[in-house]
Design a protein around this motif. Sequence first.
Motif, PDB file in Angstrom:
ATOM      1  N   ILE A 128    -109.007  72.256  33.123  1.00  0.00           N
ATOM      2  CA  ILE A 128    -108.686  71.192  34.086  1.00  0.00           C
ATOM      3  C   ILE A 128    -109.664  71.190  35.255  1.00  0.00           C
ATOM      4  CG2 ILE A 128    -106.938  70.300  35.673  1.00  0.00           C
ATOM      5  CD1 ILE A 128    -104.813  71.440  33.809  1.00  0.00           C
ATOM      6  N   SER A 129    -110.013  72.352  35.756  1.00  0.00           N
ATOM      7  CA  SER A 129    -110.932  72.401  36.909  1.00  0.00           C
ATOM      8  C   SER A 129    -112.364  72.061  36.488  1.00  0.00           C
ATOM      9  CB  SER A 129    -110.899  73.783  37.571  1.00  0.00           C
ATOM     10  OG  SER A 129    -111.287  74.796  36.668  1.00  0.00           O
ATOM     11  N   PHE A 130    -112.758  72.430  35.317  1.00  0.00           N
ATOM     12  CA  PHE A 130    -114.014  72.073  34.651  1.00  0.00           C
ATOM     13  C   PHE A 130    -115.223  72.029  35.601  1.00  0.00           C
ATOM     14  CE2 PHE A 130    -116.917  69.075  32.373  1.00  0.00           C
ATOM     15  CZ  PHE A 130    -117.155  69.916  31.296  1.00  0.00           C
ATOM     16  N   ASN A 131    -115.591  73.197  36.068  1.00  0.00           N
ATOM     17  CA  ASN A 131    -116.807  73.334  36.874  1.00  0.00           C
ATOM     18  C   ASN A 131    -116.790  72.522  38.165  1.00  0.00           C
ATOM     19  OD1 ASN A 131    -117.952  75.079  34.989  1.00  0.00           O
ATOM     20  ND2 ASN A 131    -118.820  73.388  33.805  1.00  0.00           N
ATOM     21  N   SER A 132    -115.639  72.150  38.637  1.00  0.00           N
ATOM     22  CA  SER A 132    -115.569  71.429  39.918  1.00  0.00           C
ATOM     23  C   SER A 132    -115.886  72.408  41.050  1.00  0.00           C
ATOM     24  CB  SER A 132    -114.177  70.834  40.114  1.00  0.00           C
ATOM     25  OG  SER A 132    -113.199  71.849  40.067  1.00  0.00           O
ATOM     26  N   SER A 133    -116.139  71.859  42.209  1.00  0.00           N
ATOM     27  CA  SER A 133    -116.473  72.674  43.373  1.00  0.00           C
ATOM     28  C   SER A 133    -115.332  73.642  43.695  1.00  0.00           C
ATOM     29  CB  SER A 133    -116.737  71.765  44.572  1.00  0.00           C
ATOM     30  OG  SER A 133    -116.711  72.508  45.770  1.00  0.00           O
ATOM     31  N   ALA A 137    -110.066  69.678  45.474  1.00  0.00           N
ATOM     32  CA  ALA A 137    -108.614  69.573  45.298  1.00  0.00           C
ATOM     33  C   ALA A 137    -108.248  69.707  43.830  1.00  0.00           C
ATOM     34  CB  ALA A 137    -108.131  68.236  45.834  1.00  0.00           C
ATOM     35  N   ARG A 138    -109.202  69.412  42.974  1.00  0.00           N
ATOM     36  CA  ARG A 138    -108.948  69.550  41.536  1.00  0.00           C
ATOM     37  C   ARG A 138    -108.604  70.989  41.170  1.00  0.00           C
ATOM     38  NH1 ARG A 138    -112.755  66.740  36.967  1.00  0.00           N
ATOM     39  NH2 ARG A 138    -111.804  67.700  35.128  1.00  0.00           N
ATOM     40  N   LEU A 220    -113.735  84.280  46.331  1.00  0.00           N
ATOM     41  CA  LEU A 220    -112.811  84.822  45.336  1.00  0.00           C
ATOM     42  C   LEU A 220    -112.544  83.842  44.198  1.00  0.00           C
ATOM     43  CD1 LEU A 220    -110.153  86.574  47.624  1.00  0.00           C
ATOM     44  CD2 LEU A 220    -111.999  87.636  46.320  1.00  0.00           C
ATOM     45  N   LEU A 221    -112.843  82.567  44.442  1.00  0.00           N
ATOM     46  CA  LEU A 221    -112.578  81.541  43.432  1.00  0.00           C
ATOM     47  C   LEU A 221    -113.811  81.195  42.603  1.00  0.00           C
ATOM     48  CD1 LEU A 221    -110.425  79.131  45.628  1.00  0.00           C
ATOM     49  CD2 LEU A 221    -109.602  80.788  43.959  1.00  0.00           C
ATOM     50  N   GLU A 222    -114.901  81.864  42.885  1.00  0.00           N
ATOM     51  CA  GLU A 222    -116.107  81.578  42.118  1.00  0.00           C
ATOM     52  C   GLU A 222    -115.928  82.018  40.686  1.00  0.00           C
ATOM     53  OE1 GLU A 222    -119.151  83.573  44.222  1.00  0.00           O
ATOM     54  OE2 GLU A 222    -119.214  82.122  45.872  1.00  0.00           O
ATOM     55  N   GLU A 223    -116.542  81.266  39.770  1.00  0.00           N
ATOM     56  CA  GLU A 223    -116.413  81.555  38.347  1.00  0.00           C
ATOM     57  C   GLU A 223    -117.012  82.912  38.031  1.00  0.00           C
ATOM     58  OE1 GLU A 223    -114.815  79.730  36.306  1.00  0.00           O
ATOM     59  OE2 GLU A 223    -114.492  77.976  37.567  1.00  0.00           O
ATOM     60  N   ARG A 224    -116.341  83.642  37.156  1.00  0.00           N
ATOM     61  CA  ARG A 224    -116.878  84.916  36.689  1.00  0.00           C
ATOM     62  C   ARG A 224    -116.802  84.943  35.165  1.00  0.00           C
ATOM     63  NH1 ARG A 224    -112.864  85.948  39.778  1.00  0.00           N
ATOM     64  NH2 ARG A 224    -114.183  87.063  41.225  1.00  0.00           N
ATOM     65  N   GLU A 225    -117.745  85.651  34.608  1.00  0.00           N
ATOM     66  CA  GLU A 225    -117.820  85.713  33.151  1.00  0.00           C
ATOM     67  C   GLU A 225    -116.670  86.539  32.593  1.00  0.00           C
ATOM     68  OE1 GLU A 225    -120.919  87.254  29.685  1.00  0.00           O
ATOM     69  OE2 GLU A 225    -121.523  87.126  31.785  1.00  0.00           O
TER      70      GLU A 225
END
Length: 227
Positions: A128-133, A137-138, A220-225
């Motif tokens: 759902i968030s799909f690489n959004s910032s 709000a997504r 803390l919300l940054e994408e991690r592998e």
Amino acid sequence: MHIPDGYLGPTTCGFFYIVMLPIWALASKIVKKTLKARQVPLLAIGAAFSFVIMMFNVPIPGGTTGHAVGGVLVAILLGPWAACIAITVALVIQALLFGDGGITAIGANCFNMGFVLPFSGYYIYKVISFNSSVYSARRVIAAGIAGYIALNIAAGLTGFEFGIQPLLHKTLSGKALYCPYGLNAALPAMLGEHLLVFGWVEAIVTALVVKYLQKQSPELLEEREVA
């Protein structure tokens, strides 16, 4: 959602222990490899958060309880493998020290709440968030939806495990040896409260914490592998 002792037959309990043993081993290996030293305190906080939120439980007809878990939030922050470890720790302490959930059912409880819930919630959030910032709000909406759906998947699984016991374990006369309620009773009992109440608690808490972290600690919300 904690399954007590005596509600699952030995075959079912043994099955879930066998399923969870390699998952726990793999989770430990991945977390040891990927979790950074500065994230270890966050893992402990995640376990404590899950422990506390699960203590606010409400009895459900049939012998179990309804409650939020907090597992999707931990999965978003640390990844689903770390969430599996955190929730397992909370569930084992609750079973051994507080009698909340059976010792024989630790495998099943950890499968429902410590494995299925964080993994399903994590990937729903990702889709759902799909690489959004990170500030989008997504992300907040994705976290809420993921929390709601994942909690109800776990509740549905618990109801299913209860409901199949009369089919798996019964006397020659047909009397159930363990959980006496079939799927027609166990599934509505488990899903009713979670769809109407606890799913929303999980959704709101997860979304609000993500929104708070967007302002205070967006890193803390940054994408991690995920291995």
